[in-house]
Design a protein around this motif. Structure first.
Motif, PDB file in Angstrom:
ATOM      1  N   GLY A  62       0.802  -1.221   0.000  1.00  0.00           N
ATOM      2  CA  GLY A  62       0.000   0.000   0.000  1.00  0.00           C
ATOM      3  C   GLY A  62       0.833   1.268   0.000  1.00  0.00           C
ATOM      4  O   GLY A  62       0.293   2.360  -0.197  1.00  0.00           O
ATOM      5  N   ARG A  63       2.147   1.134   0.208  1.00  0.00           N
ATOM      6  CA  ARG A  63       3.021   2.313   0.224  1.00  0.00           C
ATOM      7  C   ARG A  63       4.048   2.297  -0.907  1.00  0.00           C
ATOM      8  O   ARG A  63       4.416   3.346  -1.424  1.00  0.00           O
ATOM      9  CB  ARG A  63       3.763   2.395   1.567  1.00  0.00           C
ATOM     10  N   PHE A  64       4.508   1.110  -1.264  1.00  0.00           N
ATOM     11  CA  PHE A  64       5.535   0.963  -2.307  1.00  0.00           C
ATOM     12  C   PHE A  64       4.900   0.363  -3.562  1.00  0.00           C
ATOM     13  O   PHE A  64       3.984  -0.475  -3.471  1.00  0.00           O
ATOM     14  CB  PHE A  64       6.659   0.033  -1.843  1.00  0.00           C
ATOM     15  N   THR A  65       5.432   0.770  -4.713  1.00  0.00           N
ATOM     16  CA  THR A  65       4.981   0.219  -5.992  1.00  0.00           C
ATOM     17  C   THR A  65       6.189  -0.108  -6.852  1.00  0.00           C
ATOM     18  O   THR A  65       7.043   0.760  -7.080  1.00  0.00           O
ATOM     19  CB  THR A  65       4.075   1.202  -6.732  1.00  0.00           C
ATOM     20  N   ILE A  66       6.256  -1.341  -7.318  1.00  0.00           N
ATOM     21  CA  ILE A  66       7.329  -1.755  -8.227  1.00  0.00           C
ATOM     22  C   ILE A  66       6.781  -1.783  -9.642  1.00  0.00           C
ATOM     23  O   ILE A  66       5.632  -2.195  -9.871  1.00  0.00           O
ATOM     24  CB  ILE A  66       7.913  -3.131  -7.812  1.00  0.00           C
TER      25      ILE A  66
END
Length: 116
Positions: free
Chosen positions: A66-70
């Motif tokens: 919910g905070r990081f996106t790859i």
């Protein structure tokens, strides 16, 4: 030869954002699974996020969901980690990693420090 080069680390305040990038070369990027790991002082290296080569399926550690996106760019041969709502516990050296022919390859790492 396989090379991975991270960039984008730095110092950010809690709640802030950073974007890490990993430039890959020396192998067929499209189709290769790509991973971001991190290692905090005194702790073991942990898997943060991964993106598979097929269909761009992604997985995340519970601590960053919910905070990081790859994401990946198969034209530029890069993989990106967008980090939002950063916390002090996200402070670590972040590494790009892939596995080719059963062997793991690592970048040199980039330092992320979250501090007020």
């Amino acid at each position: 030869q396989v090379q991975l080069a991270e960039s984008g680390g730095g110092l950010v305040q809690p709640g802030g954002s950073l974007t890490l990038s990993c430039a890959a070369s020396g192998f067929t990027f499209r189709g290769a699974g790509m991973n971001w790991y991190r290692q905090a002082p005194g702790k073991e290296r942990e898997l943060v996020a991964r993106i598979f080569g097929t269909w761009n399926v992604t997985n995340y550690a519970d601590s960053v969901k919910g905070r990081f996106t790859i994401s990946r760019d198969n034209v530029k041969d890069t993989v990106t980690l967008q980090m939002n709502s950063l916390k002090e516990e996200d402070t670590a050296v972040y590494y790009c990693q892939t596995r080719i022919g059963g062997r793991a390859y690592w970048g040199q790492g980039t330092q992320v420090t979250v501090s007020s």
